[in-house]
Design a protein around this motif. Sequence first.
Motif, mmCIF file in Angstrom:
data_model
loop_
_atom_site.group_PDB
_atom_site.id
_atom_site.type_symbol
_atom_site.label_atom_id
_atom_site.label_comp_id
_atom_site.label_asym_id
_atom_site.label_seq_id
_atom_site.Cartn_x
_atom_site.Cartn_y
_atom_site.Cartn_z
ATOM 1 N N GLU A 156 12.374 -3.536 4.076
ATOM 2 C CA GLU A 156 13.469 -4.675 4.563
ATOM 3 C C GLU A 156 13.154 -5.200 4.053
ATOM 4 O O GLU A 156 11.890 -6.652 4.059
ATOM 5 C CB GLU A 156 13.320 -4.022 6.392
ATOM 6 N N VAL A 157 14.150 -5.887 3.890
ATOM 7 C CA VAL A 157 14.275 -7.814 3.446
ATOM 8 C C VAL A 157 15.152 -8.416 4.490
ATOM 9 O O VAL A 157 16.618 -8.105 4.228
ATOM 10 C CB VAL A 157 14.962 -7.999 1.506
ATOM 11 N N ARG A 158 14.454 -9.339 5.046
ATOM 12 C CA ARG A 158 14.778 -10.146 5.835
ATOM 13 C C ARG A 158 15.352 -11.284 5.405
ATOM 14 O O ARG A 158 14.088 -11.993 5.620
ATOM 15 C CB ARG A 158 13.996 -9.737 7.720
ATOM 16 N N LEU A 159 16.130 -11.702 5.879
ATOM 17 C CA LEU A 159 16.566 -12.954 5.403
ATOM 18 C C LEU A 159 16.637 -14.254 6.926
ATOM 19 O O LEU A 159 17.777 -13.765 7.061
ATOM 20 C CB LEU A 159 17.904 -13.525 4.866
ATOM 21 N N GLU A 160 15.902 -14.865 6.746
ATOM 22 C CA GLU A 160 16.098 -15.963 7.987
ATOM 23 C C GLU A 160 15.903 -17.431 7.970
ATOM 24 O O GLU A 160 16.443 -17.201 6.185
ATOM 25 C CB GLU A 160 14.179 -15.753 8.895
ATOM 26 N N VAL A 203 11.572 -12.269 4.424
ATOM 27 C CA VAL A 203 10.199 -11.605 4.598
ATOM 28 C C VAL A 203 10.729 -10.083 4.219
ATOM 29 O O VAL A 203 11.536 -9.263 4.515
ATOM 30 C CB VAL A 203 9.980 -10.915 6.437
ATOM 31 N N VAL A 204 9.794 -9.593 3.364
ATOM 32 C CA VAL A 204 9.496 -8.343 2.892
ATOM 33 C C VAL A 204 8.557 -7.053 4.041
ATOM 34 O O VAL A 204 7.228 -7.724 4.135
ATOM 35 C CB VAL A 204 9.150 -8.128 1.550
ATOM 36 N N SER A 205 8.982 -5.965 4.232
ATOM 37 C CA SER A 205 7.984 -5.335 5.226
ATOM 38 C C SER A 205 8.292 -4.204 4.704
ATOM 39 O O SER A 205 9.915 -3.571 4.474
ATOM 40 C CB SER A 205 8.380 -5.398 6.099
ATOM 41 N N ASP A 206 7.468 -3.150 4.778
ATOM 42 C CA ASP A 206 7.191 -1.699 4.107
ATOM 43 C C ASP A 206 6.523 -0.494 5.360
ATOM 44 O O ASP A 206 5.896 -1.549 5.825
ATOM 45 C CB ASP A 206 7.165 -1.810 2.653
ATOM 46 N N THR A 207 7.251 0.593 5.223
ATOM 47 C CA THR A 207 5.994 1.674 5.909
ATOM 48 C C THR A 207 5.250 2.097 5.160
ATOM 49 O O THR A 207 5.072 2.972 5.441
ATOM 50 C CB THR A 207 7.272 2.477 6.430
ATOM 51 N N GLY A 208 5.073 0.971 4.228
ATOM 52 C CA GLY A 208 3.995 2.150 3.336
ATOM 53 C C GLY A 208 2.572 2.281 3.018
ATOM 54 O O GLY A 208 2.389 2.517 4.700
ATOM 55 N N ILE A 209 1.935 2.348 2.422
ATOM 56 C CA ILE A 209 0.079 3.336 2.580
ATOM 57 C C ILE A 209 -0.700 1.821 2.924
ATOM 58 O O ILE A 209 -1.837 1.802 4.285
ATOM 59 C CB ILE A 209 -0.753 2.716 1.383
ATOM 60 N N ALA A 238 -0.670 1.915 8.237
ATOM 61 C CA ALA A 238 1.280 1.004 8.863
ATOM 62 C C ALA A 238 1.621 -0.252 8.019
ATOM 63 O O ALA A 238 2.508 -0.284 8.406
ATOM 64 C CB ALA A 238 0.095 0.141 9.997
ATOM 65 N N GLY A 239 1.807 -0.224 6.475
ATOM 66 C CA GLY A 239 2.915 -1.013 5.348
ATOM 67 C C GLY A 239 2.125 -2.359 5.745
ATOM 68 O O GLY A 239 0.607 -2.665 6.170
ATOM 69 N N THR A 240 2.852 -2.876 5.021
ATOM 70 C CA THR A 240 2.843 -4.656 5.045
ATOM 71 C C THR A 240 4.106 -5.401 4.931
ATOM 72 O O THR A 240 4.428 -4.959 5.000
ATOM 73 C CB THR A 240 2.539 -4.929 2.827
ATOM 74 N N VAL A 241 3.735 -6.546 5.460
ATOM 75 C CA VAL A 241 4.928 -7.288 5.566
ATOM 76 C C VAL A 241 4.762 -8.754 4.666
ATOM 77 O O VAL A 241 2.991 -9.048 4.781
ATOM 78 C CB VAL A 241 5.316 -7.918 7.374
ATOM 79 N N ALA A 242 4.881 -9.272 4.486
ATOM 80 C CA ALA A 242 4.923 -10.327 2.766
ATOM 81 C C ALA A 242 5.944 -11.493 3.321
ATOM 82 O O ALA A 242 7.450 -10.666 3.702
ATOM 83 C CB ALA A 242 4.767 -10.029 1.623
ATOM 84 N N SER A 243 5.875 -12.680 3.146
ATOM 85 C CA SER A 243 6.679 -13.801 3.675
ATOM 86 C C SER A 243 6.800 -15.135 2.812
ATOM 87 O O SER A 243 5.220 -15.093 2.280
ATOM 88 C CB SER A 243 6.997 -13.794 5.023
ATOM 89 N N ILE A 244 7.829 -15.075 2.410
ATOM 90 C CA ILE A 244 8.074 -16.669 1.442
ATOM 91 C C ILE A 244 8.597 -17.551 2.615
ATOM 92 O O ILE A 244 9.732 -17.496 3.115
ATOM 93 C CB ILE A 244 8.838 -16.358 0.167
#
Length: 128
Positions: free
Chosen positions: A45-49, A54-60, A111-117
Motif C-alpha cells: 500500500e502507498v498512502r499519501l497523507e 507511507v509504503v507498507s507491505d505484508t512481506g517477510i 509481519a511486513g514493513t512500513v516505510a515513511s518519507i
Amino acid sequence: EGKPVELELVMVASPRLHASPRVLSVMLGQLLDNACVFTERGRVEVRLEATRIVVSDTGIGMSPEVLRRSWAPFYRADPVSPSGKGMGLSIVHRLGERFHWPVALDSSPGAGTVASIDFARDVIAGGS
C-alpha cells in the motif's frame, strides 16, 4: 509480476510538494521495489497523507538487527539472494537527509514493513 500481491494507492490528502519530483521518484521507487521484492503474497500500500508518503507491505519483514543495519550501503540481509546490491535503502536514507525529508522504517519478521518519507517542510499549505 506473477505474484498474488495487490498494490493499492490510498490518497488521504492531495498535498503539493515544492521540491524535486525526480528525487521523490527515486526514493519512492526504491521503497516500492523493496516492498514488491520482499512480498510474496498479500499487499503493498502507498498512502499519501498531508505531509508524508507511507509504503507498507505484508512481506517477510525485518528483525531488529536487520532494521538497525538497513541504511548501511551494500548491506543485504540475504547475501545469497540474486536481487539487489544492498544500495536501495541507503540511497533513500541519503536523499532523505540531503533534502531534509526524514525517512523512517518499522518492521517485524513475518509481519511486513512500513516505510515513511516525511516532507512536511516542503509541502505547500492549502494542499489538502
